[in-house]
Design a protein around this motif. Structure first.
Motif, mmCIF file in Angstrom:
data_model
loop_
_atom_site.group_PDB
_atom_site.id
_atom_site.type_symbol
_atom_site.label_atom_id
_atom_site.label_comp_id
_atom_site.label_asym_id
_atom_site.label_seq_id
_atom_site.Cartn_x
_atom_site.Cartn_y
_atom_site.Cartn_z
ATOM 1 N N ASP A 36 -7.215 -6.155 -3.735
ATOM 2 C CA ASP A 36 -6.148 -6.449 -2.775
ATOM 3 C C ASP A 36 -5.040 -5.424 -2.960
ATOM 4 O O ASP A 36 -4.014 -5.691 -3.595
ATOM 5 C CB ASP A 36 -5.623 -7.872 -2.988
ATOM 6 N N VAL A 37 -5.241 -4.245 -2.400
ATOM 7 C CA VAL A 37 -4.327 -3.131 -2.657
ATOM 8 C C VAL A 37 -3.118 -3.103 -1.722
ATOM 9 O O VAL A 37 -2.209 -2.302 -1.901
ATOM 10 C CB VAL A 37 -5.083 -1.782 -2.589
ATOM 11 N N ASN A 38 -3.103 -3.968 -0.723
ATOM 12 C CA ASN A 38 -1.974 -4.032 0.202
ATOM 13 C C ASN A 38 -1.549 -5.486 0.377
ATOM 14 O O ASN A 38 -1.710 -6.079 1.454
ATOM 15 C CB ASN A 38 -2.342 -3.415 1.548
ATOM 16 N N PRO A 39 -0.989 -6.085 -0.675
ATOM 17 C CA PRO A 39 -0.637 -7.500 -0.636
ATOM 18 C C PRO A 39 0.482 -7.799 0.364
ATOM 19 O O PRO A 39 1.366 -6.985 0.581
ATOM 20 C CB PRO A 39 -0.190 -7.789 -2.072
ATOM 21 N N GLU A 40 0.414 -8.979 0.943
ATOM 22 C CA GLU A 40 1.439 -9.396 1.892
ATOM 23 C C GLU A 40 2.701 -9.844 1.155
ATOM 24 O O GLU A 40 2.654 -10.234 -0.001
ATOM 25 C CB GLU A 40 0.917 -10.537 2.770
ATOM 26 N N GLY A 41 3.834 -9.785 1.863
ATOM 27 C CA GLY A 41 5.079 -10.251 1.275
ATOM 28 C C GLY A 41 6.198 -9.246 1.408
ATOM 29 O O GLY A 41 5.986 -8.090 1.798
ATOM 30 N N GLU A 42 7.391 -9.694 1.089
ATOM 31 C CA GLU A 42 8.562 -8.842 1.151
ATOM 32 C C GLU A 42 8.674 -7.976 -0.111
ATOM 33 O O GLU A 42 8.182 -8.335 -1.181
ATOM 34 C CB GLU A 42 9.827 -9.699 1.273
ATOM 35 N N ILE A 43 9.308 -6.820 0.049
ATOM 36 C CA ILE A 43 9.599 -5.962 -1.100
ATOM 37 C C ILE A 43 10.866 -6.475 -1.771
ATOM 38 O O ILE A 43 11.950 -6.404 -1.192
ATOM 39 C CB ILE A 43 9.775 -4.497 -0.658
ATOM 40 N N GLN A 122 -12.355 -7.195 -16.414
ATOM 41 C CA GLN A 122 -11.678 -8.490 -16.423
ATOM 42 C C GLN A 122 -10.674 -8.608 -15.270
ATOM 43 O O GLN A 122 -9.820 -9.487 -15.262
ATOM 44 C CB GLN A 122 -10.963 -8.681 -17.767
ATOM 45 N N ASP A 123 -10.793 -7.707 -14.276
ATOM 46 C CA ASP A 123 -9.929 -7.707 -13.089
ATOM 47 C C ASP A 123 -8.456 -7.554 -13.441
ATOM 48 O O ASP A 123 -7.583 -8.144 -12.799
ATOM 49 C CB ASP A 123 -10.133 -9.006 -12.280
ATOM 50 N N ARG A 124 -8.189 -6.715 -14.431
ATOM 51 C CA ARG A 124 -6.807 -6.539 -14.870
ATOM 52 C C ARG A 124 -6.236 -5.174 -14.479
ATOM 53 O O ARG A 124 -5.114 -4.834 -14.852
ATOM 54 C CB ARG A 124 -6.720 -6.742 -16.384
ATOM 55 N N MET A 125 -7.011 -4.393 -13.709
ATOM 56 C CA MET A 125 -6.555 -3.087 -13.249
ATOM 57 C C MET A 125 -6.878 -2.951 -11.768
ATOM 58 O O MET A 125 -7.966 -3.324 -11.322
ATOM 59 C CB MET A 125 -7.231 -1.970 -14.048
ATOM 60 N N VAL A 126 -5.935 -2.430 -11.002
ATOM 61 C CA VAL A 126 -6.123 -2.234 -9.572
ATOM 62 C C VAL A 126 -7.163 -1.146 -9.310
ATOM 63 O O VAL A 126 -7.197 -0.117 -10.007
ATOM 64 C CB VAL A 126 -4.781 -1.870 -8.899
ATOM 65 N N ASP A 127 -8.018 -1.339 -8.329
ATOM 66 C CA ASP A 127 -9.031 -0.367 -7.939
ATOM 67 C C ASP A 127 -8.337 0.824 -7.278
ATOM 68 O O ASP A 127 -7.808 0.716 -6.161
ATOM 69 C CB ASP A 127 -10.019 -1.023 -6.963
ATOM 70 N N LEU A 130 -9.715 2.265 -3.881
ATOM 71 C CA LEU A 130 -9.257 1.514 -2.718
ATOM 72 C C LEU A 130 -7.783 1.776 -2.430
ATOM 73 O O LEU A 130 -7.374 1.891 -1.268
ATOM 74 C CB LEU A 130 -9.494 0.019 -2.938
ATOM 75 N N LEU A 131 -6.965 1.886 -3.481
ATOM 76 C CA LEU A 131 -5.536 2.120 -3.293
ATOM 77 C C LEU A 131 -5.281 3.464 -2.630
ATOM 78 O O LEU A 131 -4.505 3.567 -1.669
ATOM 79 C CB LEU A 131 -4.803 2.041 -4.626
ATOM 80 N N LEU A 132 -5.918 4.522 -3.144
ATOM 81 C CA LEU A 132 -5.709 5.849 -2.559
ATOM 82 C C LEU A 132 -6.189 5.896 -1.111
ATOM 83 O O LEU A 132 -5.550 6.533 -0.261
ATOM 84 C CB LEU A 132 -6.431 6.907 -3.393
ATOM 85 N N ALA A 133 -7.290 5.227 -0.827
ATOM 86 C CA ALA A 133 -7.787 5.187 0.550
ATOM 87 C C ALA A 133 -6.799 4.447 1.446
ATOM 88 O O ALA A 133 -6.517 4.882 2.574
ATOM 89 C CB ALA A 133 -9.158 4.522 0.599
ATOM 90 N N ASP A 134 -6.256 3.334 0.967
ATOM 91 C CA ASP A 134 -5.312 2.547 1.745
ATOM 92 C C ASP A 134 -4.022 3.327 2.012
ATOM 93 O O ASP A 134 -3.405 3.183 3.066
ATOM 94 C CB ASP A 134 -4.992 1.244 1.015
ATOM 95 N N LEU A 135 -3.641 4.167 1.045
ATOM 96 C CA LEU A 135 -2.433 4.984 1.198
ATOM 97 C C LEU A 135 -2.695 6.252 2.008
ATOM 98 O O LEU A 135 -1.771 7.000 2.306
ATOM 99 C CB LEU A 135 -1.873 5.365 -0.174
#
Length: 445
Positions: A36-43, A122-127, A130-135
């Motif tokens: 989930d590299v682009n989570p919803e919510g306010e900054i 253990q799902d403790r690091m962001v992929d 996916l992050l670079l692609a999303d950016l």
């Protein structure tokens, strides 16, 4: 008084304890989705912390501090807290202890080690793929820079901030006087050293005190013979030092020692002294990376040797499976993103930082991990500077990974100790491989 040996033992015990605790926690923090590299919510403004192991006055930190200040100017209340521990053994202890306690900050430095891969599992690091692609930045990075950060399965969980070429700098005048040529293969090194030694110079300057430079030599023969396969299999217990690639490497190191390739007392020679041997014309060859461009490829170099310095890349071997343009091309320690604390603010900051970083970093004269920024060549640079910057765009995809980033800490420490003994002639190649296979088996349990 605590001896160095006692300190090393305490450090190893602490890291081992942390690793055991990590294996038992099973990702206990839970709830994070590394995809989930682009989570919803306010900054929401707050402090972002980065646990890192880099020189405080180095180009990476300097650039990121500038970027953080720029970002904070438009986002009041946001700040970047740099938790710096330049000493690598101390850093690893802190990093692994915090990981075991689920207390890692938003950002943290790590190599692509088995320990880091366990964190990712253990799902403790962001992929990061996916992050670079999303950016929209995934196509900006050099393939070799990203490959250096990948785990053995090809997954990517670290962002590179550097890119380097490690080459053999050499003194052309000394080579000519000694009647030697650039070695075509690794097997030509012993004869080269013998001729240079006969000419009255130290063949190869080596920082033996820090141990990792000699470990680079251990990695060369296996890389040419197997690519990344041998070291990957070795660290996973699927290969041994007694295998052909390991035996070839051990014999080559022993041959280098017998030929007097390194300075007398090399094991106590430090980084600055090794470099001084080469820059003063007392040593003919120096294996180091492009992070030393400012010292070796500018007018800062002693005028007496400045016109005689050139470089060659890692020679090949008979039966090599890697290409001539494939050698040690590291992108430094990577930055991981904590999936547990990842939120819209961290994502927005990283989007801004990673977009700005290449231009700012390349302006310092360094090689950017991306292809989008042109390195600023200093006004006092020699032609070697621009040649190496150009060569950075011509490297292959296979990388000779530094073994100190691959092996577990205990095995790596033993390897460094045994390599010194091997090159000094205190042990035979057979004794070396037997000792290292026993250490590997013990530490992989």
């Amino acid at each position: 008084m605590v001896t160095r040996k006692r300190t090393a033992a305490l450090l190893t015990a602490a890291v081992t304890a942390a690793a055991l605790a990590l294996s038992g926690c099973g990702g206990a923090a839970g709830g994070a989705d590394p995809t989930d590299v682009n989570p919803e919510g306010e900054i929401e403004p707050r402090e972002i912390s980065w646990l890192l192991s880099r020189p405080a006055d180095g180009g990476v930190i300097t650039a990121m501090e500038q970027i953080a200040d720029e970002y904070a100017a438009d986002h009041p209340g946001v700040s970047l807290n740099l938790i710096t521990t330049p000493d690598r053994p101390s850093y690893i202890q802190k990093y692994e202890t915090l990981a075991a306690a689920n207390k890692l900050p938003e950002l943290f430095d790590t190599d692509a080690t088995p320990f880091a891969q366990k964190l990712a599992g253990q799902d403790r690091m962001v992929d990061i793929d996916l992050l670079l692609a999303d950016l929209g930045l995934d196509d900006d990075y050099r393939e070799a820079a990203l490959s250096y950060q990948r785990f053995d399965d090809g997954s990517l969980y670290m962002v590179p901030f550097e890119f380097q070429l490690e080459v053999f700098w050499y003194n052309t005048a000394i080579f000519e006087q000694a009647g030697v040529s650039v070695p075509a293969t690794l097997d030509d090194f012993p004869a080269m050293c013998t001729a240079l030694r006969s000419a009255g110079v130290t063949p190869i300057a080596l920082d033996g005190q820090d141990q990792w430079p000699l470990e680079r030599y251990m990695a060369y023969y296996p890389f040419r013979l197997t690519g990344a396969d041998f070291i990957q299999d070795l660290k996973n217990g699927d290969a041994s030092f007694a295998d052909p690639a390991g035996q070839a490497a051990a014999q080559w190191l022993a041959d280098l020692g017998e030929a007097g390739c390194f300075a007398e007392g090399f094991s106590s020679t430090g980084y600055a002294d090794a470099q001084a041997l080469f820059t003063s014309g007392k040593a003919a060859v120096y294996n180091i990376g492009t992070w030393e461009l400012g010292n070796l490829a500018t007018e800062a170099l002693d005028p007496a040797v400045q016109g005689s310095v050139d470089y060659f890349t890692l020679p090949t071997v008979e039966g090599a499976v890697t290409a001539e343009n494939e050698y040690v091309t590291p992108s430094g320690i990577g930055m991981a993103v904590n999936a547990q604390t990842y939120d819209p603010l961290v994502r927005d900051f990283l989007g801004y930082a990673l977009e700005r970083y290449p231009e700012i970093y390349a302006a310092t004269g360094a090689l950017s991990p991306t292809t989008t920024a042109q390195t600023t060549i200093p006004a006092d640079a020699t032609d070697l500077y621009s040649r190496l910057v150009t060569q950075a765009d011509e490297v292959g995809t296979a990388i000779a990974m530094p073994w100190d980033t691959q092996l577990d800490p205990a095995t790596n420490t033993r390897l460094q100790q045994e390599l010194t003994l091997l090159v000094q002639g205190d042990i035979t190649p057979e004794e070396f491989t037997e000792t290292m296979d026993a250490a590997l088996a013990e530490n992989l349990r």
